[in-house]
Design a protein around this motif. Structure first.
Motif, PDB file in Angstrom:
ATOM      1  N   ASP A 111      72.497  33.661  31.875  1.00  0.00           N
ATOM      2  CA  ASP A 111      72.992  34.102  29.947  1.00  0.00           C
ATOM      3  C   ASP A 111      72.189  35.684  29.771  1.00  0.00           C
ATOM      4  O   ASP A 111      72.184  36.726  29.895  1.00  0.00           O
ATOM      5  CB  ASP A 111      72.435  33.465  29.318  1.00  0.00           C
ATOM      6  N   TRP A 112      70.995  35.958  30.769  1.00  0.00           N
ATOM      7  CA  TRP A 112      70.094  36.979  30.844  1.00  0.00           C
ATOM      8  C   TRP A 112      70.753  37.727  31.783  1.00  0.00           C
ATOM      9  O   TRP A 112      71.292  39.436  30.659  1.00  0.00           O
ATOM     10  CB  TRP A 112      68.426  36.290  31.527  1.00  0.00           C
TER      11      TRP A 112
ATOM     12  N   SER B  61      73.424  39.463  29.143  1.00  0.00           N
ATOM     13  CA  SER B  61      73.071  40.583  28.159  1.00  0.00           C
ATOM     14  C   SER B  61      73.384  41.614  28.043  1.00  0.00           C
ATOM     15  O   SER B  61      72.914  42.466  27.875  1.00  0.00           O
ATOM     16  CB  SER B  61      71.455  39.385  27.610  1.00  0.00           C
ATOM     17  N   HIS B  62      72.953  42.081  30.119  1.00  0.00           N
ATOM     18  CA  HIS B  62      72.947  43.413  30.559  1.00  0.00           C
ATOM     19  C   HIS B  62      73.670  43.931  30.543  1.00  0.00           C
ATOM     20  O   HIS B  62      73.917  45.524  31.197  1.00  0.00           O
ATOM     21  CB  HIS B  62      71.898  43.541  31.282  1.00  0.00           C
TER      22      HIS B  62
ATOM     23  N   GLU C 101      63.304  45.502  34.671  1.00  0.00           N
ATOM     24  CA  GLU C 101      63.253  44.245  33.763  1.00  0.00           C
ATOM     25  C   GLU C 101      62.846  43.390  34.807  1.00  0.00           C
ATOM     26  O   GLU C 101      63.419  42.772  35.727  1.00  0.00           O
ATOM     27  CB  GLU C 101      63.460  43.952  32.772  1.00  0.00           C
TER      28      GLU C 101
ATOM     29  N   VAL D 114      62.621  38.762  35.276  1.00  0.00           N
ATOM     30  CA  VAL D 114      62.153  37.570  33.972  1.00  0.00           C
ATOM     31  C   VAL D 114      62.098  36.404  35.295  1.00  0.00           C
ATOM     32  O   VAL D 114      62.504  36.619  36.890  1.00  0.00           O
ATOM     33  CB  VAL D 114      63.172  36.818  33.525  1.00  0.00           C
TER      34      VAL D 114
ATOM     35  N   ARG E 281      62.940  31.547  35.034  1.00  0.00           N
ATOM     36  CA  ARG E 281      63.565  30.061  34.179  1.00  0.00           C
ATOM     37  C   ARG E 281      62.300  29.179  34.768  1.00  0.00           C
ATOM     38  O   ARG E 281      62.538  28.238  33.610  1.00  0.00           O
ATOM     39  CB  ARG E 281      64.536  30.159  34.376  1.00  0.00           C
TER      40      ARG E 281
ATOM     41  N   LEU F 187      61.753  32.433  30.518  1.00  0.00           N
ATOM     42  CA  LEU F 187      63.441  32.748  29.841  1.00  0.00           C
ATOM     43  C   LEU F 187      63.160  31.392  29.159  1.00  0.00           C
ATOM     44  O   LEU F 187      62.941  30.255  29.579  1.00  0.00           O
ATOM     45  CB  LEU F 187      64.264  32.686  30.970  1.00  0.00           C
TER      46      LEU F 187
ATOM     47  N   ARG G  68      58.576  38.222  31.967  1.00  0.00           N
ATOM     48  CA  ARG G  68      58.878  37.635  30.603  1.00  0.00           C
ATOM     49  C   ARG G  68      59.466  35.959  31.480  1.00  0.00           C
ATOM     50  O   ARG G  68      60.650  35.672  32.089  1.00  0.00           O
ATOM     51  CB  ARG G  68      59.760  38.130  30.399  1.00  0.00           C
TER      52      ARG G  68
ATOM     53  N   LEU H 123      70.443  29.909  32.245  1.00  0.00           N
ATOM     54  CA  LEU H 123      69.282  31.244  31.236  1.00  0.00           C
ATOM     55  C   LEU H 123      69.610  32.504  32.322  1.00  0.00           C
ATOM     56  O   LEU H 123      69.893  33.443  31.968  1.00  0.00           O
ATOM     57  CB  LEU H 123      67.963  30.954  31.430  1.00  0.00           C
ATOM     58  N   LEU H 124      70.156  32.459  33.564  1.00  0.00           N
ATOM     59  CA  LEU H 124      69.544  33.839  33.912  1.00  0.00           C
ATOM     60  C   LEU H 124      70.508  33.882  34.412  1.00  0.00           C
ATOM     61  O   LEU H 124      71.461  35.416  34.156  1.00  0.00           O
ATOM     62  CB  LEU H 124      69.472  32.745  35.485  1.00  0.00           C
TER      63      LEU H 124
END
Length: 243
Positions: free
Chosen positions: A26-27, A30-31, A206, A208, A210, A235, A233, A23-24
């Motif tokens: 992928d995050w 994405s940036h 931001e 985030v 998990r 994830l 947020r 998850l981290l």
């Protein structure tokens, strides 16, 4: 004229080396500035540990969304010109954990610190976990010398200090708070395991996690110590594609 994104870096409290859900990671991807980023792993802080390198390769080589590579420095093959060209061609530079003080020393011997500053200014996303998070700040909380202590050294791309493993390693939280209270470390950012924090042009943009309940903190001194938990947020895995 090519658009250059603002300088960005990410502090990670997890990723491929500690988690399997991705998850981290992928995050993080994405940036990146491109849909299929070139991501380079710097395992310097672990002495280019082969098992660490293989975990990175296993985590990223099967991802169609990126092109991974590794830059070893303890058995360096590239000359200065090729080294600079290679790092500047990356969209993401991911720094692994290990010994923060040793990491900084090796980078400076090879001139990697200067190249990373240039890459940062050109829009490469810089990131890392543990020592790979500490290194970007002006100072950090580290066990590089054995017991937990203050390291008033770093690349200074992020103002203040960083403390990783805030919730998972005994003594981290009280020791970091004490260092900020006394002025041994400037105010900074503390990360629970499983979290991530993105900074754009030096500003937090931001946070985030998990792990439900894991947080990123702003810790400040000035005659005492103030710790403020920042909203993160949660994830979630991407939905599976239908038949």
């Amino acid at each position: 004229m090519t658009h250059v994104p603002p300088p960005r870096l990410a502090l990670l409290g997890g990723g491929f080396s500690t988690e399997e859900d991705g998850l981290l990671d992928d995050w993080l991807l994405s940036h990146a500035r491109t849909p299929r980023p070139r991501i380079c792993f710097l395992p310097t802080a672990s002495g280019d540990a082969p098992t660490y390198v293989e975990r990175f390769r296993a985590a990223f080589r099967t991802r169609p969304s990126c092109t991974p590579s590794v830059l070893p420095l303890f058995q360096r093959d590239l000359d200065d010109e090729a080294l600079r060209a290679f790092l500047l061609a990356q969209d993401v530079v991911y720094v692994g954990g290990g010994n923060t003080a040793n990491l900084l020393a090796v980078w400076r011997v090879h001139g990697v610190d200067r190249i990373l500053r240039e890459a940062y200014d050109r829009g490469t996303l810089l990131c890392g976990i543990s020592a790979g998070a500490n290194c970007w700040a002006e100072a950090s909380h580290t066990d590089s010398f054995g017991p937990l202590t203050s390291l008033p050294d770093g690349l200074g791309l992020l103002a203040g200090s960083v403390c990783p493993h805030y919730d998972s390693e005994p003594g981290r939280r009280p020791s970091y708070r004490s260092a900020v209270r006394s002025g041994a470390l400037p105010a900074g950012w503390a990360l629970d395991d499983g979290t991530g924090a993105l900074f754009t042009d030096g500003r937090l943009t931001e946070t985030v996690t998990r792990v439900p309940g894991a947080q990123v903190y702003r810790v400040e001194g000035d005659g005492g110590v103030r710790e403020r938990a920042l909203p993160c947020r949660l994830l979630a895995p991407a939905p599976e594609a239908g038949p």
